[in-house]
Design an enzyme around this catalytic site. Sequence first.
Site, mmCIF file in Angstrom:
data_model
loop_
_atom_site.group_PDB
_atom_site.id
_atom_site.type_symbol
_atom_site.label_atom_id
_atom_site.label_comp_id
_atom_site.label_asym_id
_atom_site.label_seq_id
_atom_site.Cartn_x
_atom_site.Cartn_y
_atom_site.Cartn_z
ATOM 1 N N ASN A 22 -50.331 39.711 47.239
ATOM 2 C CA ASN A 22 -49.069 40.550 47.512
ATOM 3 C C ASN A 22 -47.408 39.776 48.530
ATOM 4 O O ASN A 22 -48.166 38.937 49.192
ATOM 5 C CB ASN A 22 -49.447 41.382 48.319
ATOM 6 N N HIS B 254 -45.114 40.241 51.273
ATOM 7 C CA HIS B 254 -45.271 41.439 53.136
ATOM 8 C C HIS B 254 -43.890 41.026 54.050
ATOM 9 O O HIS B 254 -44.382 39.551 54.377
ATOM 10 C CB HIS B 254 -46.438 41.889 53.060
ATOM 11 N N SER C 157 -44.222 36.927 53.971
ATOM 12 C CA SER C 157 -46.017 36.824 54.312
ATOM 13 C C SER C 157 -46.282 36.805 52.430
ATOM 14 O O SER C 157 -46.454 37.635 51.847
ATOM 15 C CB SER C 157 -47.179 36.825 54.610
ATOM 16 N N ASP D 164 -52.164 45.583 53.317
ATOM 17 C CA ASP D 164 -51.380 44.325 53.339
ATOM 18 C C ASP D 164 -52.229 43.418 54.433
ATOM 19 O O ASP D 164 -52.435 42.678 55.882
ATOM 20 C CB ASP D 164 -50.330 44.522 54.950
HETATM 21 C C1 GAR Z 1 -39.749 43.853 49.983
HETATM 22 O O1 GAR Z 1 -39.288 43.654 50.886
HETATM 23 C C2 GAR Z 1 -41.684 43.519 49.303
HETATM 24 O O2 GAR Z 1 -41.582 42.274 50.832
HETATM 25 C C3 GAR Z 1 -42.016 44.774 50.324
HETATM 26 O O3 GAR Z 1 -40.999 45.621 49.388
HETATM 27 C C4 GAR Z 1 -39.859 45.197 49.325
HETATM 28 C C5 GAR Z 1 -39.674 44.925 47.585
HETATM 29 O O4 GAR Z 1 -38.100 44.832 47.754
HETATM 30 N N1 GAR Z 1 -43.198 44.996 50.046
HETATM 31 C C6 GAR Z 1 -44.441 45.379 51.052
HETATM 32 O O5 GAR Z 1 -43.676 46.338 52.228
HETATM 33 C C7 GAR Z 1 -45.309 45.865 51.128
HETATM 34 N N2 GAR Z 1 -46.157 46.084 52.244
HETATM 35 P P1 GAR Z 1 -37.842 43.963 46.017
HETATM 36 O O6 GAR Z 1 -38.466 45.733 45.608
HETATM 37 O O7 GAR Z 1 -36.493 44.646 45.908
HETATM 38 O O8 GAR Z 1 -38.803 43.146 45.732
#
Ligand code: GAR
Length: 204
Positions: A101, A103, A130, A139
């Site tokens: 994942n 995060h 991360s 997470d």
């Molecule tokens: C990203 O910033 C990712 O790190 C976060 O969601 C966003 C997705 O963006 N993930 C989390 O928060 C997971 N806990 P994207 O759809 O443009 O890739």
Amino acid sequence: MKVVVFISGRGSNLAALLNAQQSGGFEVVHVISNKASAYGLEIAQENGVNNSHIVWTDKQQGEQYAIEVLNQVKPDLIVLAGFMKVLSAQFVAQFENKIINIHPSLLPLYPGLNTHQRAIDDGQTIHGASVHLVDDQLDHGLVLSQCHVEITQQDTADSLAVKLITKEHRLLTETVALIAANKLTWIDSLALNGEPLASALVIE
Ligand code: GAR
């Protein structure tokens, strides 16, 4: 290396993976979204990648559909890229050591939502993202790689998100490429090219 990507929204990390797959030695073979309206599904469609919207209102049912797809596709790696659901222990156990994942925080700091605002509120001067192995906690799991951004006095949650997202793309694509090349491994302990890593690999 065959990769299945799980998304819930915009899909910019998915797009980065699609752009990097040829040079990175991996192939995104299927995209799963728990949201029908996720823009990432359009990205998959435009790139000719098989994709599924899976209704996830009932977690057990959602996971069962996902398992059916995964058992057909048989990916080497499952990448959660903005997938905003927590997977059950039973699901994770079926794909042990195969789910990662991304995060937007320097885990173990700030699991969950609003990571940028929480880092600012705490007076942090360094923030980041991360990539970690997934277990059944939010997470949580062995952190494989991290990138960093500076927090300045002027930063807001939005400006930090903008600064971080391009670094996230590099972090995720390079981490997946290293996994595809069997250079980044974690079976006994985290290692790069067979050499143990004391902490997460830094990819800036
Ligand atoms: C990203 O910033 C990712 O790190 C976060 O969601 C966003 C997705 O963006 N993930 C989390 O928060 C997971 N806990 P994207 O759809 O443009 O890739």
